[in-house]
Design a protein around this motif. Structure first.
Motif, PDB file in Angstrom:
ATOM      1  N   ALA A  69       0.812  -1.209   0.000  1.00  0.00           N
ATOM      2  CA  ALA A  69       0.000   0.000   0.000  1.00  0.00           C
ATOM      3  C   ALA A  69       0.849   1.264   0.000  1.00  0.00           C
ATOM      4  O   ALA A  69       0.423   2.310  -0.515  1.00  0.00           O
ATOM      5  CB  ALA A  69      -0.931  -0.006   1.210  1.00  0.00           C
ATOM      6  N   ASP A  70       2.062   1.188   0.556  1.00  0.00           N
ATOM      7  CA  ASP A  70       2.939   2.359   0.594  1.00  0.00           C
ATOM      8  C   ASP A  70       3.730   2.554  -0.696  1.00  0.00           C
ATOM      9  O   ASP A  70       4.550   3.468  -0.794  1.00  0.00           O
ATOM     10  CB  ASP A  70       3.892   2.294   1.789  1.00  0.00           C
ATOM     11  N   GLY A  71       3.483   1.706  -1.684  1.00  0.00           N
ATOM     12  CA  GLY A  71       4.144   1.825  -2.976  1.00  0.00           C
ATOM     13  C   GLY A  71       5.402   1.008  -3.129  1.00  0.00           C
ATOM     14  O   GLY A  71       5.907   0.847  -4.247  1.00  0.00           O
ATOM     15  N   ARG A  72       5.937   0.498  -2.024  1.00  0.00           N
ATOM     16  CA  ARG A  72       7.153  -0.322  -2.132  1.00  0.00           C
ATOM     17  C   ARG A  72       6.819  -1.673  -2.768  1.00  0.00           C
ATOM     18  O   ARG A  72       5.744  -2.219  -2.558  1.00  0.00           O
ATOM     19  CB  ARG A  72       7.781  -0.520  -0.753  1.00  0.00           C
ATOM     20  N   GLU A  73       7.760  -2.195  -3.531  1.00  0.00           N
ATOM     21  CA  GLU A  73       7.577  -3.468  -4.213  1.00  0.00           C
ATOM     22  C   GLU A  73       8.601  -4.484  -3.714  1.00  0.00           C
ATOM     23  O   GLU A  73       9.731  -4.129  -3.357  1.00  0.00           O
ATOM     24  CB  GLU A  73       7.695  -3.282  -5.724  1.00  0.00           C
ATOM     25  N   TYR A  74       8.203  -5.735  -3.722  1.00  0.00           N
ATOM     26  CA  TYR A  74       9.025  -6.808  -3.183  1.00  0.00           C
ATOM     27  C   TYR A  74       8.962  -8.031  -4.094  1.00  0.00           C
ATOM     28  O   TYR A  74       7.971  -8.244  -4.799  1.00  0.00           O
ATOM     29  CB  TYR A  74       8.531  -7.232  -1.790  1.00  0.00           C
ATOM     30  N   ILE A  75      10.013  -8.838  -4.046  1.00  0.00           N
ATOM     31  CA  ILE A  75       9.981 -10.193  -4.593  1.00  0.00           C
ATOM     32  C   ILE A  75       9.476 -11.075  -3.457  1.00  0.00           C
ATOM     33  O   ILE A  75      10.136 -11.204  -2.424  1.00  0.00           O
ATOM     34  CB  ILE A  75      11.373 -10.633  -5.080  1.00  0.00           C
ATOM     35  N   LEU A 112      18.560  -9.066  -1.793  1.00  0.00           N
ATOM     36  CA  LEU A 112      18.486  -8.762  -3.217  1.00  0.00           C
ATOM     37  C   LEU A 112      19.885  -8.729  -3.810  1.00  0.00           C
ATOM     38  O   LEU A 112      20.886  -8.631  -3.078  1.00  0.00           O
ATOM     39  CB  LEU A 112      17.809  -7.409  -3.420  1.00  0.00           C
ATOM     40  N   HIS A 113      19.962  -8.764  -5.140  1.00  0.00           N
ATOM     41  CA  HIS A 113      21.271  -8.633  -5.777  1.00  0.00           C
ATOM     42  C   HIS A 113      21.098  -8.032  -7.167  1.00  0.00           C
ATOM     43  O   HIS A 113      20.020  -8.123  -7.780  1.00  0.00           O
ATOM     44  CB  HIS A 113      22.000  -9.975  -5.855  1.00  0.00           C
ATOM     45  N   GLY A 114      22.163  -7.411  -7.639  1.00  0.00           N
ATOM     46  CA  GLY A 114      22.187  -6.873  -8.998  1.00  0.00           C
ATOM     47  C   GLY A 114      21.080  -5.863  -9.251  1.00  0.00           C
ATOM     48  O   GLY A 114      20.787  -4.982  -8.426  1.00  0.00           O
ATOM     49  N   GLU A 115      20.426  -5.990 -10.397  1.00  0.00           N
ATOM     50  CA  GLU A 115      19.409  -5.027 -10.823  1.00  0.00           C
ATOM     51  C   GLU A 115      18.123  -5.113 -10.008  1.00  0.00           C
ATOM     52  O   GLU A 115      17.248  -4.243 -10.148  1.00  0.00           O
ATOM     53  CB  GLU A 115      19.104  -5.225 -12.314  1.00  0.00           C
ATOM     54  N   GLU A 116      17.993  -6.109  -9.165  1.00  0.00           N
ATOM     55  CA  GLU A 116      16.808  -6.184  -8.302  1.00  0.00           C
ATOM     56  C   GLU A 116      16.674  -4.935  -7.439  1.00  0.00           C
ATOM     57  O   GLU A 116      15.563  -4.479  -7.140  1.00  0.00           O
ATOM     58  CB  GLU A 116      16.870  -7.433  -7.422  1.00  0.00           C
ATOM     59  N   ALA A 134      12.390  -3.357  -2.918  1.00  0.00           N
ATOM     60  CA  ALA A 134      12.894  -3.127  -1.570  1.00  0.00           C
ATOM     61  C   ALA A 134      13.215  -4.475  -0.935  1.00  0.00           C
ATOM     62  O   ALA A 134      12.536  -5.469  -1.219  1.00  0.00           O
ATOM     63  CB  ALA A 134      11.851  -2.395  -0.733  1.00  0.00           C
ATOM     64  N   PRO A 135      14.218  -4.529  -0.067  1.00  0.00           N
ATOM     65  CA  PRO A 135      14.498  -5.793   0.626  1.00  0.00           C
ATOM     66  C   PRO A 135      13.512  -6.018   1.762  1.00  0.00           C
ATOM     67  O   PRO A 135      13.066  -5.083   2.434  1.00  0.00           O
ATOM     68  CB  PRO A 135      15.914  -5.586   1.170  1.00  0.00           C
ATOM     69  N   TYR A 184      18.617 -15.768  -3.659  1.00  0.00           N
ATOM     70  CA  TYR A 184      19.913 -15.391  -3.101  1.00  0.00           C
ATOM     71  C   TYR A 184      19.938 -15.464  -1.579  1.00  0.00           C
ATOM     72  O   TYR A 184      21.007 -15.640  -0.983  1.00  0.00           O
ATOM     73  CB  TYR A 184      20.301 -13.994  -3.582  1.00  0.00           C
ATOM     74  N   ASP A 185      18.757 -15.357  -0.942  1.00  0.00           N
ATOM     75  CA  ASP A 185      18.710 -15.581   0.508  1.00  0.00           C
ATOM     76  C   ASP A 185      19.424 -16.880   0.871  1.00  0.00           C
ATOM     77  O   ASP A 185      20.199 -16.934   1.840  1.00  0.00           O
ATOM     78  CB  ASP A 185      17.252 -15.730   0.977  1.00  0.00           C
ATOM     79  N   ALA A 186      19.112 -17.937   0.120  1.00  0.00           N
ATOM     80  CA  ALA A 186      19.612 -19.268   0.460  1.00  0.00           C
ATOM     81  C   ALA A 186      21.102 -19.422   0.203  1.00  0.00           C
ATOM     82  O   ALA A 186      21.721 -20.387   0.664  1.00  0.00           O
ATOM     83  CB  ALA A 186      18.842 -20.337  -0.309  1.00  0.00           C
ATOM     84  N   ALA A 187      21.689 -18.484  -0.541  1.00  0.00           N
ATOM     85  CA  ALA A 187      23.132 -18.512  -0.789  1.00  0.00           C
ATOM     86  C   ALA A 187      23.908 -17.778   0.292  1.00  0.00           C
ATOM     87  O   ALA A 187      25.145 -17.802   0.288  1.00  0.00           O
ATOM     88  CB  ALA A 187      23.434 -17.889  -2.151  1.00  0.00           C
ATOM     89  N   VAL A 188      23.201 -17.121   1.206  1.00  0.00           N
ATOM     90  CA  VAL A 188      23.830 -16.301   2.241  1.00  0.00           C
ATOM     91  C   VAL A 188      23.703 -17.016   3.584  1.00  0.00           C
ATOM     92  O   VAL A 188      22.587 -17.138   4.113  1.00  0.00           O
ATOM     93  CB  VAL A 188      23.161 -14.914   2.304  1.00  0.00           C
ATOM     94  N   PRO A 189      24.791 -17.506   4.164  1.00  0.00           N
ATOM     95  CA  PRO A 189      24.687 -18.241   5.426  1.00  0.00           C
ATOM     96  C   PRO A 189      23.998 -17.462   6.535  1.00  0.00           C
ATOM     97  O   PRO A 189      23.274 -18.048   7.354  1.00  0.00           O
ATOM     98  CB  PRO A 189      26.152 -18.536   5.778  1.00  0.00           C
TER      99      PRO A 189
END
Length: 240
Positions: A85-91, A110-114, A119-120, A140-145
């Motif tokens: 509702a605040d306009g922010r977008e997420y994956i 997030l990574h790269g052009e994301e 927003a994270p 990419y979450d799963a690639a980060v310990p």
């Protein structure tokens, strides 16, 4: 671990930006899987295209998924870009049940052009299904310990990721290594749904969705072909 939970991971054929067609493919996979929980890849409703229009949880195109969950009693975790509702977008990850769809997790790493659009997510999340605590992750979450560690600190039985890995043996080795490492580091089941075939702007992806036991061993794993669905039961004895 609470009572055993039957889970399925799906890597459906993905039509670029075809939310209605992809929702129909999701529904078919849910009906075929006959699992309590079925997990789909990152941005599974649109394909991995960072310009894909946001999908609302109450979008009428998702009704086939809701209907399939009603028929089977399943909970489905699907991937889509969303706008708040605040306009922010997420994956995001949407949990779909017979009652409809809702956002249950927003990708944190997030990574790269994301970063140009999205927003994270602010914090890790746990979804409880039949008493089983599922820590959620996107790609990419799963690639980060650190992400798995923060999620595991909430108390989880399984680490559940919807991802996309590129094609080729190096990507496949990285995919399997990440999942094995997360399982071993935290003594939890790892559930991975990852894209196969084309996804959005990716002409080819790895496939290889699967489930890893708390000892890091593969319990079940799909091949590289799109359309595959494989399942396993979480709980009971650790795989030998």
């Amino acid at each position: 671990m609470p009572a055993p939970l039957t889970v399925a991971v799906a890597q459906p054929v993905c039509e670029h930006l075809g939310v209605a067609a992809n929702a129909a493919a999701h529904a078919e996979a849910i009906r075929d899987a006959k699992a309590r929980l079925i997990v789909f890849p990152e941005l599974s409703l649109t394909g991995y295209d960072l310009a894909a229009p946001a999908v609302s949880p109450d979008d009428a195109r998702l009704r086939p998924i809701v209907s399939a969950c009603r028929t089977t009693g399943a909970t489905a975790l699907v991937g889509a870009p969303v706008r708040e509702a605040d306009g922010r977008e997420y994956i995001a990850v949407l949990a779909v049940t017979e009652e409809g769809a809702r956002v249950v997790y927003r990708k944190m790493w997030l990574h790269g052009e994301e970063f140009d659009r999205f927003a994270p997510g602010e914090k890790p999340q746990v979804l409880v299904v039949d008493g089983v605590r599922l820590g959620l992750a996107v790609c990419y979450d799963a690639a980060v310990p650190e992400h798995a560690a923060e999620t595991a600190a909430l108390g989880i039985d399984a680490y559940v990721a919807g991802t996309l890995y590129g094609a080729g043996p190096e990507s496949a080795a990285r995919r399997d290594g990440h999942m094995r490492e997360r399982a071993l580091a935290h003594g939890v089941w790892v559930v991975l749904a990852t894209s196969a075939g084309a996804s959005g702007t990716y002409p080819e992806t790895s496939g290889g969705s699967g489930v890893w036991g708390p000892d890091g061993a593969v319990v079940v794993q799909a091949g590289p072909e799109p359309g595959a669905v494989v399942s396993a039961t979480l709980g009971g004895a650790v795989p030998a």
